[in-house]
Design a protein around this motif. Sequence first.
Motif, PDB file in Angstrom:
ATOM      1  N   PHE A  65       0.867  -1.175   0.000  1.00  0.00           N
ATOM      2  CA  PHE A  65       0.000   0.000   0.000  1.00  0.00           C
ATOM      3  C   PHE A  65       0.904   1.224   0.000  1.00  0.00           C
ATOM      4  N   VAL A  66       0.921   1.921  -1.125  1.00  0.00           N
ATOM      5  CA  VAL A  66       1.837   3.035  -1.334  1.00  0.00           C
ATOM      6  C   VAL A  66       1.064   4.345  -1.207  1.00  0.00           C
ATOM      7  N   SER A  67       1.563   5.234  -0.354  1.00  0.00           N
ATOM      8  CA  SER A  67       0.953   6.558  -0.192  1.00  0.00           C
ATOM      9  C   SER A  67       1.822   7.600  -0.883  1.00  0.00           C
ATOM     10  N   VAL A  68       1.157   8.508  -1.597  1.00  0.00           N
ATOM     11  CA  VAL A  68       1.847   9.497  -2.417  1.00  0.00           C
ATOM     12  C   VAL A  68       1.316  10.887  -2.088  1.00  0.00           C
ATOM     13  N   ASP A  69       2.226  11.859  -2.001  1.00  0.00           N
ATOM     14  CA  ASP A  69       1.856  13.265  -1.893  1.00  0.00           C
ATOM     15  C   ASP A  69       2.237  13.963  -3.183  1.00  0.00           C
ATOM     16  N   VAL A  70       1.342  14.830  -3.646  1.00  0.00           N
ATOM     17  CA  VAL A  70       1.586  15.601  -4.863  1.00  0.00           C
ATOM     18  C   VAL A  70       1.618  17.071  -4.480  1.00  0.00           C
ATOM     19  N   GLU A  71       2.700  17.743  -4.822  1.00  0.00           N
ATOM     20  CA  GLU A  71       2.809  19.183  -4.606  1.00  0.00           C
ATOM     21  C   GLU A  71       2.517  19.875  -5.938  1.00  0.00           C
ATOM     22  N   PHE A  72       1.609  20.845  -5.904  1.00  0.00           N
ATOM     23  CA  PHE A  72       1.194  21.535  -7.125  1.00  0.00           C
ATOM     24  C   PHE A  72       2.183  22.643  -7.489  1.00  0.00           C
ATOM     25  N   SER A  73       2.275  22.923  -8.779  1.00  0.00           N
ATOM     26  CA  SER A  73       3.094  24.039  -9.241  1.00  0.00           C
ATOM     27  C   SER A  73       2.419  25.353  -8.859  1.00  0.00           C
ATOM     28  N   ASP A  74       3.164  26.441  -8.978  1.00  0.00           N
ATOM     29  CA  ASP A  74       2.639  27.748  -8.589  1.00  0.00           C
ATOM     30  C   ASP A  74       1.471  28.199  -9.461  1.00  0.00           C
ATOM     31  N   ALA A  76      -0.757  26.197 -10.876  1.00  0.00           N
ATOM     32  CA  ALA A  76      -1.851  25.222 -10.842  1.00  0.00           C
ATOM     33  C   ALA A  76      -3.012  25.727  -9.985  1.00  0.00           C
ATOM     34  N   ASN A  77      -4.218  25.393 -10.400  1.00  0.00           N
ATOM     35  CA  ASN A  77      -5.420  25.716  -9.628  1.00  0.00           C
ATOM     36  C   ASN A  77      -5.702  24.525  -8.707  1.00  0.00           C
ATOM     37  N   GLU A 125       0.214  12.592 -16.032  1.00  0.00           N
ATOM     38  CA  GLU A 125      -0.823  12.280 -17.020  1.00  0.00           C
ATOM     39  C   GLU A 125      -2.213  12.579 -16.473  1.00  0.00           C
ATOM     40  N   ALA A 126      -2.431  12.320 -15.190  1.00  0.00           N
ATOM     41  CA  ALA A 126      -3.757  12.522 -14.597  1.00  0.00           C
ATOM     42  C   ALA A 126      -4.058  13.990 -14.327  1.00  0.00           C
ATOM     43  N   LEU A 127      -3.052  14.751 -13.895  1.00  0.00           N
ATOM     44  CA  LEU A 127      -3.292  16.132 -13.470  1.00  0.00           C
ATOM     45  C   LEU A 127      -2.744  17.183 -14.432  1.00  0.00           C
ATOM     46  N   THR A 130       2.182  20.410 -16.283  1.00  0.00           N
ATOM     47  CA  THR A 130       2.477  21.764 -15.811  1.00  0.00           C
ATOM     48  C   THR A 130       1.901  22.048 -14.427  1.00  0.00           C
ATOM     49  N   ASN A 131       0.991  21.206 -13.961  1.00  0.00           N
ATOM     50  CA  ASN A 131       0.374  21.403 -12.648  1.00  0.00           C
ATOM     51  C   ASN A 131       1.125  20.713 -11.519  1.00  0.00           C
ATOM     52  N   VAL A 132       2.058  19.836 -11.861  1.00  0.00           N
ATOM     53  CA  VAL A 132       2.742  19.021 -10.860  1.00  0.00           C
ATOM     54  C   VAL A 132       4.153  19.551 -10.640  1.00  0.00           C
TER      55      VAL A 132
END
Length: 146
Positions: A65-74, A76-77, A125-127, A130-132
Amino acid sequence: MRPSSILPPVMIIAASLALTSAPAHAAGGSEGKETKEETSADRKMSAPNIVTPVIRDGKLVNYLFVSVDVEFSDKANALVLRDRAHFLRDALLRASHRTALADPNDDFKLNYQAANPVLVQATKEALGATNVKKVTITGVDSLNRR
């Protein structure tokens, strides 16, 4: 009671309600002009417990079970991206089932070198690339225990 005798008390109540809400309106308290300062937590999204199979010799031997955090670019909405959380989870789940992400020598560990680029690509691919800004694996747990 006659309708004309009911009207004055109703008018008095309505007028008193209008007067009690007037000071708050005049002070600007309910105008919606509050601006919330954005924090670094507002620029992140978590995808906890992505189920990753561990397959050896064609047989399923464990799940990680892998947990992931995604930080958005400046640019990104964040609100729009959070609405796409289910697409992110789906993309991560599909990627983790397409590619062997477990350590080749240990059924209870993740191969971080193999997993990181796969999960980053699926997130982009999902987000939208440029947003990641950053994708971080924050935790790994195993279904089976030693």
